[in-house]
Enzyme design. Structure first.
Site, mmCIF file in Angstrom:
data_model
loop_
_atom_site.group_PDB
_atom_site.id
_atom_site.type_symbol
_atom_site.label_atom_id
_atom_site.label_comp_id
_atom_site.label_asym_id
_atom_site.label_seq_id
_atom_site.Cartn_x
_atom_site.Cartn_y
_atom_site.Cartn_z
ATOM 1 N N SER A 25 81.536 -19.781 -108.130
ATOM 2 C CA SER A 25 82.720 -19.886 -108.985
ATOM 3 C C SER A 25 82.868 -18.703 -109.936
ATOM 4 O O SER A 25 83.992 -18.278 -110.226
ATOM 5 C CB SER A 25 82.710 -21.204 -109.750
ATOM 6 N N HIS B 123 82.044 -18.509 -115.533
ATOM 7 C CA HIS B 123 83.452 -18.402 -115.122
ATOM 8 C C HIS B 123 84.185 -17.361 -115.964
ATOM 9 O O HIS B 123 84.908 -16.514 -115.431
ATOM 10 C CB HIS B 123 84.144 -19.756 -115.278
#
Length: 286
Positions: free
Chosen positions: A207, A264
């Site tokens: 991610s 992220h």
């Protein structure tokens, strides 16, 4: 999608003007010498037809009028897409292998060799070392390998689908080496960001890399518009909204598990930076 030869011309023919026009239009292409000819290649028959029409109108690249921008090639079968995007497929294959070896994130003996820092399990307690001690033992691969670890099928499915979508775009536009470099850079940046924010902890997944790819396409497209990096409407808003929701800590409160928010954000910011640099270079060379 396989490459298509658009033009085959003698070596004496001057293609410089037309190639400059393709660059201004952000059309991915290659010109190689083959069999005593210079051959212009693009990806996909649809794009090839548009480039042929463009050459028929402007063989010298002198597009005095308004020229419509060729669109990105349409999607074809998975096998054809894999042939066109081998690096994207290779990264996903490696991720699937690691997922199997780590038993969907349950085999901690295998995960221990891929985590950002080393750890040991004593009963129900997890004891992690610091990064300095881990690197002192020469285990430098740990700086990158957390991107291959996934905890559960949903985690793997979501990340794989997005890497397939974004990775193919970058591999088509900037080549396999470009995608590999960006993938490793975003993995490094997101892993360090998570460690800096949370200290020694167990985390993993693609991610952070995905948010890097997203930021790269976003900013690059803003500076040097091209059909390949044009994301479907709502994708950017959805991804940024998801990031904001995760950063509220609501999923931890609901006991759905911890989310590596710093990874992220670190990936996204690094991707925006590479998109800025890449977009500026593309505009300058146009």
């Amino acid at each position: 999608m396989s490459a298509v030869a658009v033009l085959r011309l003698p070596l004496a023919a001057d293609l410089s003007g037309f190639v400059a026009l393709l660059r201004r239009l952000q059309v991915p292409h290659r010109v190689i010498e083959e069999g005593g000819e210079q051959v212009l290649w693009v990806a996909g028959e649809e794009l090839a037809e548009q480039v042929r029409e463009l050459y028929a109108r402007y063989p010298d690249g002198d597009a005095a009028g308004e020229v419509a921008e060729p669109v990105a090639p349409e999607r074809e079968g998975v096998l054809l897409q894999l042939r066109r995007s081998p690096l994207t497929g290779a990264v996903l294959l490696l991720t699937f292998i690691v997922f199997a070896v780590t038993a969907a994130g349950e085999n901690f003996a295998a995960i221990r060799w891929l985590s950002f820092v080393d750890f040991r399990i004593d009963g129900e307690h997890l004891y992690l070392t610091y990064l300095e001690a881990t690197l002192a033992s020469g285990q430098w691969w740990r700086l990158l390998t957390p991107m291959l670890i996934h905890f559960g099928w949903l985690h793997l499915a979501m990340n794989s689908l997005w890497y397939w979508e974004l990775g193919r775009r970058i591999e088509f536009r900037q080549g396999a080496i470009g995608l590999l470099g960006l993938t490793l850079l975003f993995a490094l940046a997101s892993n360090f960001a998570q460690y800096w924010w949370a200290g020694p902890s167990l985390f993993g997944g693609l991610s952070g890399v995905l948010y890097g790819l997203l930021g790269h396409c976003w900013i690059y497209q803003r500076l040097a518009p091209n059909p390949v990096y044009r994301l479907p409407p709502g994708v950017l808003v959805m991804m940024l909204a998801w990031l904001a929701i995760c950063m509220t800590g609501v999923f931890e409160l609901l006991q759905f598990g911890a989310i590596a928010n710093a990874a992220h954000l670190g990936g996204l910011l690094t991707g925006c930076l590479t998109g800025l640099l890449g977009g500026m270079l593309a505009r300058r060379s146009a």
